[in-house]
Design a protein around this motif. Structure first.
Motif, PDB file in Angstrom:
ATOM      1  N   ASP A   1      33.996  18.746 -22.374  1.00 18.81           N
ATOM      2  CA  ASP A   1      33.364  18.224 -21.158  1.00 18.81           C
ATOM      3  C   ASP A   1      32.172  17.331 -21.461  1.00 18.81           C
ATOM      4  O   ASP A   1      31.651  16.664 -20.552  1.00 18.81           O
ATOM      5  N   ALA A   2      31.702  17.328 -22.694  1.00 13.29           N
ATOM      6  CA  ALA A   2      30.598  16.457 -23.095  1.00 13.29           C
ATOM      7  C   ALA A   2      30.583  16.367 -24.615  1.00 13.29           C
ATOM      8  O   ALA A   2      30.959  17.309 -25.316  1.00 13.29           O
TER       9      ALA A   2
ATOM     10  N   HIS B   1      39.430   6.412 -30.942  1.00 10.46           N
ATOM     11  CA  HIS B   1      40.537   6.687 -30.023  1.00 10.46           C
ATOM     12  C   HIS B   1      40.292   7.985 -29.257  1.00 10.46           C
ATOM     13  O   HIS B   1      40.521   8.049 -28.044  1.00 10.46           O
ATOM     14  N   GLN B   2      39.806   9.018 -29.944  1.00  5.71           N
ATOM     15  CA  GLN B   2      39.492  10.266 -29.240  1.00  5.71           C
ATOM     16  C   GLN B   2      38.327  10.067 -28.272  1.00  5.71           C
ATOM     17  O   GLN B   2      38.330  10.608 -27.159  1.00  5.71           O
ATOM     18  N   LEU B   3      37.334   9.267 -28.679  1.00  5.90           N
ATOM     19  CA  LEU B   3      36.197   9.021 -27.799  1.00  5.90           C
ATOM     20  C   LEU B   3      36.622   8.214 -26.575  1.00  5.90           C
ATOM     21  O   LEU B   3      36.166   8.480 -25.446  1.00  5.90           O
ATOM     22  N   GLN B   4      37.499   7.242 -26.779  1.00  7.98           N
ATOM     23  CA  GLN B   4      37.988   6.453 -25.651  1.00  7.98           C
ATOM     24  C   GLN B   4      38.743   7.332 -24.662  1.00  7.98           C
ATOM     25  O   GLN B   4      38.533   7.237 -23.438  1.00  7.98           O
ATOM     26  N   GLN B   5      39.585   8.192 -25.176  1.00  9.51           N
ATOM     27  CA  GLN B   5      40.334   9.080 -24.277  1.00  9.51           C
ATOM     28  C   GLN B   5      39.405  10.021 -23.529  1.00  9.51           C
ATOM     29  O   GLN B   5      39.618  10.313 -22.346  1.00  9.51           O
ATOM     30  N   ALA B   6      38.355  10.490 -24.197  1.00  8.27           N
ATOM     31  CA  ALA B   6      37.379  11.345 -23.513  1.00  8.27           C
ATOM     32  C   ALA B   6      36.662  10.574 -22.409  1.00  8.27           C
ATOM     33  O   ALA B   6      36.471  11.088 -21.294  1.00  8.27           O
TER      34      ALA B   6
ATOM     35  N   ARG C   1      30.802  22.520 -19.451  1.00 10.36           N
ATOM     36  CA  ARG C   1      31.309  23.843 -19.827  1.00 10.36           C
ATOM     37  C   ARG C   1      31.549  23.934 -21.321  1.00 10.36           C
ATOM     38  O   ARG C   1      31.314  24.973 -21.940  1.00 10.36           O
ATOM     39  N   ALA C   2      32.062  22.856 -21.932  1.00 14.83           N
ATOM     40  CA  ALA C   2      32.393  22.847 -23.365  1.00 14.83           C
ATOM     41  C   ALA C   2      31.842  21.561 -23.978  1.00 14.83           C
ATOM     42  O   ALA C   2      32.140  20.464 -23.503  1.00 14.83           O
ATOM     43  N   VAL C   3      31.053  21.691 -25.043  1.00 15.68           N
ATOM     44  CA  VAL C   3      30.360  20.558 -25.651  1.00 15.68           C
ATOM     45  C   VAL C   3      30.693  20.477 -27.138  1.00 15.68           C
ATOM     46  O   VAL C   3      30.705  21.499 -27.839  1.00 15.68           O
TER      47      VAL C   3
END
Length: 764
Positions: free
Chosen positions: A217-218, A235-240, A366-368
């Protein structure tokens, strides 16, 4: 105080990371290094099932790979390894080592792949070709003689790229030889992690896996330049970000990859101006201000929770997790409450309002994920920096659940894996009893030399022989001129490498240079083509198969070279099947499993699993292998003392056309630097205070008085967007400014991100 922007302004380079700029850069690299057909064919198999693991960074590999699973820097590393340029006998006949020492790092590596074993001839000041038999016999005699005199005077260095199989054989060679002198590149980057996290969460590595990015979530970033160091993570950051996940970044410089990204595999982003904003809040923390910034976050969270409990509203902290799973919270919380906001602002260079905004983002998630790099570890307080990230995550139970965890981003492609299979100077981290059982010898039990201790031993003469499995030790380490001068007094230097570099052209007594296969190349042994394995940053093991023809038929594999050196220098040991291991690397993997059965269960049968074979990680399951049996809050030390206002804090940086000490060109497009690396990035007001203008030549002098003058006089000052009091310069060019003793207090990682310096106009 400098104001903090929640919507980041753009760095000098106006385009996003990735995009057409990345495609152009890859094309230039492939053409420049030659062998474009071989490179393009290899790229199709890079990070793919049945292909090879990237030889650049150690970022995770997906279980569902895309058609193209390589980034710009990974493609450059592949082109660099598959170049059609060769540094063969004719090259060395034409150049003395005295001449080659005047060449730049770019020019030395640009000579191409090494093709034959070489021995330095001091009478001609040139390398001479020798046969492999002659090389191993000569090296074996020298190592055996040194072993008889004092085995502790020999060092076995590993750069971080060698496979798990070769690394296992290499650590066994060192211990059979009689020492634990196994420094590696981890000593220069993430040793702070390896010291910090066992004390706080009971494991020496991160707890994040690739699928955690799908559930977070962050994301909080600390001191890690994703666009240069691990671009595939974009790519993972873009999807997030497409899920509206906030990304809060703490970094002194505005780095393009942390600001915005255009996906080269997205037709929309390639054919339109569309791009993805990465950081939702970008806090340009003062160099050395990380402890204070993290203290500000934790202080706000704890005091907000105090207020919530007083008002009987929903708590901010996860008290159930803290009570069940942690120890030391009360003392830590008291220290955070006592911290002074004025001191936090002074030390961090950030405003209270900016830190409170970041803390609210954290509290609402909730999840960081807490992601960090060498911007945290390469400080005097590097261990405390890492432990403060752990503290932050523990406050809300953000370790051991989906979408949450701590994520140190490793640099070299198998540096974490080497530590897993025994490359360590610390005997307590190696399975010495198991090695004794398997191979019928008594392993040394005394602590070996890490990188700093190796440098000290070279300087004081107690290190007499150096074997280097890859790397460019003299360029990567501090105090380059002092170390290079002392290197000449060694009795033996053996370097295993694919390309020529500066360390190779500084002879150290009896000097040998042995050419080895790269990971991309087909490794043909008696048992057929061989597969090797590596471990990524998230603790997953992967198979890697060579796909390209070797640069020359005379080149040998790293495993074969290690085995031959062992056989030539050690007494026979029937329990160590060096030849069988070289014939079939699966037998080495069996030996690895026999040594660590809980970690490598079913290794040969499982290491080709999609996404890799995950290494057991107790902290991911909320099992805390600490002294208390619980996760441990750690009180931080005091903030670094305020220094003389005339002293600036230098951080060393990598360009976008570089991997570690390998420099692909003199350009850094992300920072608008072209044709040079001799620059010093500086805040315009710091320039004005010293009467400097853009382009002036400056003299940079280390502000540490230990009897040695450390100074660079050939840097050009460039105004840049970074905090006042902070300056930046390229690694390894600025390493001469860093004393060997300037390192992290507990881990001895060179403090390359915080070197005190004076800057003045260079003498005419």
């Amino acid at each position: 105080m400098d104001s903090q922007n929640t919507a980041p302004t753009l760095p000098p380079y106006p385009h996003p990371a990735g995009g057409w700029g990345s495609i152009k850069a890859v094309g230039v690299s492939v053409v420049r290094d030659g062998a474009p057909l071989a490179t393009v064919n290899a790229l199709r198999k890079q990070n793919q099932p049945g292909g090879f693991a990237c030889v650049s960074c150690a970022w995770a590999k997906s279980s569902k790979p895309k058609h193209a699973e390589f980034c710009e820097n990974g493609a450059k590393a592949t082109a660099w390894e598959l170049t059609d340029k060769r540094a063969g006998p004719d090259f060395f006949a034409a150049h003395t080592l005295s001449e080659l020492r005047q060449w730049s790092d770019l020019e030395l590596e640009g000579a191409g792949r090494l093709t034959e074993p070489l021995r330095y001839d001091p009478t001609t000041d040139r390398y001479q070709s020798v046969s492999w038999d002659e090389a191993f016999a000569g090296i074996g005699r020298a190592l055996a003689a040194q072993r008889a005199a004092d085995p502790r005077a020999t060092v076995f260095y590993a750069s971080g790229r060698a496979s798990l199989e070769t690394s296992y054989m290499y650590q066994l060679l060192a211990r059979l030889y009689g020492n634990n002198n196994l420094p590696d590149s981890s000593n220069m980057c993430h040793e702070s992690t390896s010291v910090a996290l066992p004390e706080t969460i009971g494991v020496p590595v991160g707890t994040v896996r690739l699928d955690d990015f799908e559930h977070t979530d962050a994301i909080f970033f600390f001191g890690q330049n994703v666009g240069v160091s691990s671009p595939r993570m974009l790519h993972q950051l873009q999807q997030a970000r497409q899920r509206n996940v906030p990304i809060v970044t703490f970094n002194p410089l505005k780095e393009v990859g942390l600001v915005h990204f255009a996906n080269p595999q997205s037709p929309v982003q390639m054919l339109t101006p569309a791009e993805t904003a990465i950081s939702t809040q970008y806090l340009q923390v003062r160099n050395g201000g990380d402890l204070a910034a993290l203290t500000g976050l934790c202080k706000w969270l704890i005091e907000a929770d105090d207020a919530a409990r007083a008002a009987q509203t929903a708590p901010v902290l996860d008290h159930g997790f803290i009570a069940e799973h942690t120890q030391g919270f009360d003392a830590f919380a008291a220290a955070m409450r006592a911290a002074d906001w004025a001191e936090i602002e002074r030390s961090s260079g950030l405003t209270r309002a900016a830190l409170e905004q970041a803390a609210r983002t954290y509290a609402q998630a909730r999840a960081v994920l807490g992601i960090y790099g060498m911007g945290l570890t390469q400080h005097r307080e590097g261990v405390a920096n890492v432990q403060m990230v752990s503290n932050l995550l523990l406050l809300r139970g953000n370790i051991g659940r989906p979408g949450a965890g701590i994520c140190p981003v490793r640099g070299h492609s198998n540096v974490q894996g080497q530590r897993t299979v025994g490359i360590t100077e610390k005997p307590e981290l190696a399975p010495l009893d198991k090695l004794a059982e398997l191979y019928a010898f008594e392993p040394p039990r005394d602590k070996g030399r890490n990188t700093v201790a190796t440098c000290e031993g070279i300087l004081d003469g107690s290190v007499r022989a150096f074997v280097g499995l890859g790397g460019n030790f003299l360029r990567a380490t501090p105090d380059t001129p002092r170390l290079a001068a002392a290197w000449r007094k060694l009795d033996l230097s053996v370097q295993v490498a694919t390309r020529l570099n500066f360390t190779h052209v500084v002879p150290g007594g009896d000097t040998w240079l042995l050419p080895c296969l790269g990971r991309i190349e087909i490794d043909q042994q008696a048992g057929g083509p061989q597969t090797v394995s590596v471990e990524d940053s998230t603790g997953c093991f992967h198979a890697s198969d060579g796909v390209a023809d070797p640069a020359a038929p005379s080149i040998r594999s790293e495993a074969a070279i290690v085995a031959a050196i062992a056989k030539a220098s050690l007494p026979p040991n029937a329990r160590v099947p060096w030849d069988d291991w070289v014939a079939d690397y699966a037998r080495v993997r069996d030996a690895i499993e026999a040594t660590w059965p809980d970690v490598f269960e079913g290794f040969n049968q499982r290491f080709r699993a999609p996404g890799g074979l995950p290494k057991p990680n107790a902290a991911r399951e909320r099992k805390w292998e600490t002294a208390s049996g619980k996760a441990q809050f750690q009180r931080p030390p005091p903030f670094p003392a305020e220094t003389d206002a005339r002293v600036l804090r230098l951080m060393t940086l990598r360009s976008d056309d570089q991997f570690n000490t390998s420099v692909y060109s003199l350009d850094d497009r992300f920072r608008n630097i072209w044709g040079t690396r001799k620059v010093l990035f500086m805040h315009p007001q710091d320039m004005a205070a010293r009467g400097l203008a853009d382009g002036d030549m400056v003299e940079v002098t280390t502000a540490i008085d230990d009897g040695f003058l450390r100074q660079l006089t050939d840097l050009r000052v460039v105004p840049f967007d970074l905090p006042r009091g902070s300056v930046g310069g390229y690694f390894p060019e600025c390493n001469p400014l860093m004393p060997v003793q300037h390192h992290a207090l507990q881990s001895q990682v060179p403090a390359a991100k915080n070197i005190p310096v004076h800057v003045a106009r260079a003498a005419a």
